[in-house]
Design an enzyme around this catalytic site. Structure first.
Site, PDB file in Angstrom:
ATOM      1  N   SER A   1      38.663  42.837  44.834  1.00  0.00           N
ATOM      2  CA  SER A   1      39.852  42.466  45.591  1.00  0.00           C
ATOM      3  C   SER A   1      40.766  43.669  45.698  1.00  0.00           C
ATOM      4  O   SER A   1      40.737  44.564  44.840  1.00  0.00           O
ATOM      5  CB  SER A   1      40.590  41.318  44.886  1.00  0.00           C
ATOM      6  OG  SER A   1      41.855  41.082  45.468  1.00  0.00           O
TER       7      SER A   1
ATOM      8  N   TYR B   1      44.782  37.670  37.440  1.00  0.00           N
ATOM      9  CA  TYR B   1      43.804  37.927  38.500  1.00  0.00           C
ATOM     10  C   TYR B   1      43.650  39.429  38.736  1.00  0.00           C
ATOM     11  O   TYR B   1      42.528  39.944  38.827  1.00  0.00           O
ATOM     12  CB  TYR B   1      44.253  37.222  39.780  1.00  0.00           C
ATOM     13  CG  TYR B   1      43.261  37.301  40.926  1.00  0.00           C
ATOM     14  CD1 TYR B   1      42.154  36.456  40.978  1.00  0.00           C
ATOM     15  CD2 TYR B   1      43.435  38.219  41.958  1.00  0.00           C
ATOM     16  CE1 TYR B   1      41.248  36.523  42.027  1.00  0.00           C
ATOM     17  CE2 TYR B   1      42.543  38.295  43.003  1.00  0.00           C
ATOM     18  CZ  TYR B   1      41.442  37.442  43.037  1.00  0.00           C
ATOM     19  OH  TYR B   1      40.546  37.520  44.077  1.00  0.00           O
TER      20      TYR B   1
END
Length: 306
Positions: free
Chosen positions: A173, A186
């Site tokens: 990501s 995250y």
């Protein structure tokens, strides 16, 4: 003398590789054939995992689909067969559980064979600020988004090394490249996944295993439901990405042995800015691009989609 020779070598290679990178902006890279490859995708029951499986389906590969949802996995398998997949094998696997990963990996090796393209795609997000996130969810995020990669590599990399052939793919990501408010666990998990993938890639090179390729994918928010509610301040510059577009770009990156794939292309510029601008100016730009408030309206995927 060694210093002079090695410095000269670095200078020559710097010119060569910069010229090569410049030419690739205008000349498409040749795509490799993946006919006969065994492709394993984690988190294949929905979202990007499913779409990547469908992109691979007509390319002559055999698919191994892992997901915690048997129903979602079976639906992906059905769609892949409609797209022309030669063989599709589905397995229920909880990627947060090391023992389950090793158990299912051994089953795959016995029943199907040696995986040659490993796509670590499974991921979860809590969507809570750090102090509001329960310890159990923080641990789960790290187990799925980072630690699972360790166990799948341990399971499938030995055969790739023996054959000096394979491809390791990390669906990470852009949050693994820069911190985002409201995504502490995250971001940490994706930073870890990227660092791990980069380090193993270097180990393969130093071991002479140049036939094992690595692709690290760092997209902005994708409209799969996982980040429902998140907003982007400047959608023309940083759009919420279309899942089908992302899947096509991922498979193209694999077929052309692209090491890093950042989406959208503006991310390449933003990452360069992060590394060269003063920290205070970086904070100002972060606020300008909305990085402090991306998660303010986060809802996430409904539980019924799990």
């Amino acid at each position: 003398m060694n210093f002079l020779l090695e410095t000269l070598q670095v200078l020559v290679l710097s010119v060569y590789f910069n010229l090569e990178a410049f030419l690739k902006l205008f000349i498409p890279s040749r795509k490799k054939s993946v006919v006969g490859e065994l492709v394993l995708i984690t988190g294949a029951g929905s979202g990007i995992g499913r779409l990547v499986a469908l992109e691979f389906a007509p390319l002559g590969v055999s698919l191994v689909l892992w997901d915690i949802s048997q129903e979602g996995n079976k639906e992906t398998a059905r769609l892949a067969k409609e797209k022309g997949a030669r063989k599709v094998h589905t397995y229920v696997c909880d990627c947060s559980d090391k023992a389950d990963v090793y158990r299912v990996a051994d089953q795959v090796k016995r029943e199907v064979g040696d995986v040659s393209i490993l796509i670590n795609n499974a991921g979860i997000v809590t969507g809570k600020k750090f102090m509001d996130a329960p310890d159990s969810l923080i641990e789960k995020t790290l187990e799925v988004n980072t630690m699972a990669h360790f166990w799948t590599y341990k399971a499938f990399l030995p055969a790739m090394m023996a054959n000096n052939h394979g491809h390791l793919v990390s669906i990470a990501s852009s949050a693994g490249l820069i911190g985002v408010s409201g995504l502490a666990d995250y971001c940490a998990s994706k930073f870890g996944a990227i660092g791990f993938a980069e380090s193993v890639a270097l180990e393969m090179l130093t071991a002479g295993k140049d036939g094992i390729k690595t692709t690290i994918v760092c997209p902005y928010f994708i409209n799969t439901g996982m980040f429902d509610g998140c907003q982007t301040k400047w959608p023309r510059l940083l759009p919420i990405l279309d899942p089908a577009y992302v899947a096509k770009k991922i498979v193209n990156a694999i077929l052309t042995d692209q090491v890093y794939l950042l989406l959208p292309r503006a991310m390449y510029v933003l990452m360069a800015f992060k590394n060269i601008l003063p920290v205070k100016l970086g904070m100002v730009l972060g606020a300008y691009f909305g990085a402090l408030n991306f998660m303010d309206s986060f809802r996430g995927r409904e539980k019924k989609d799990k």
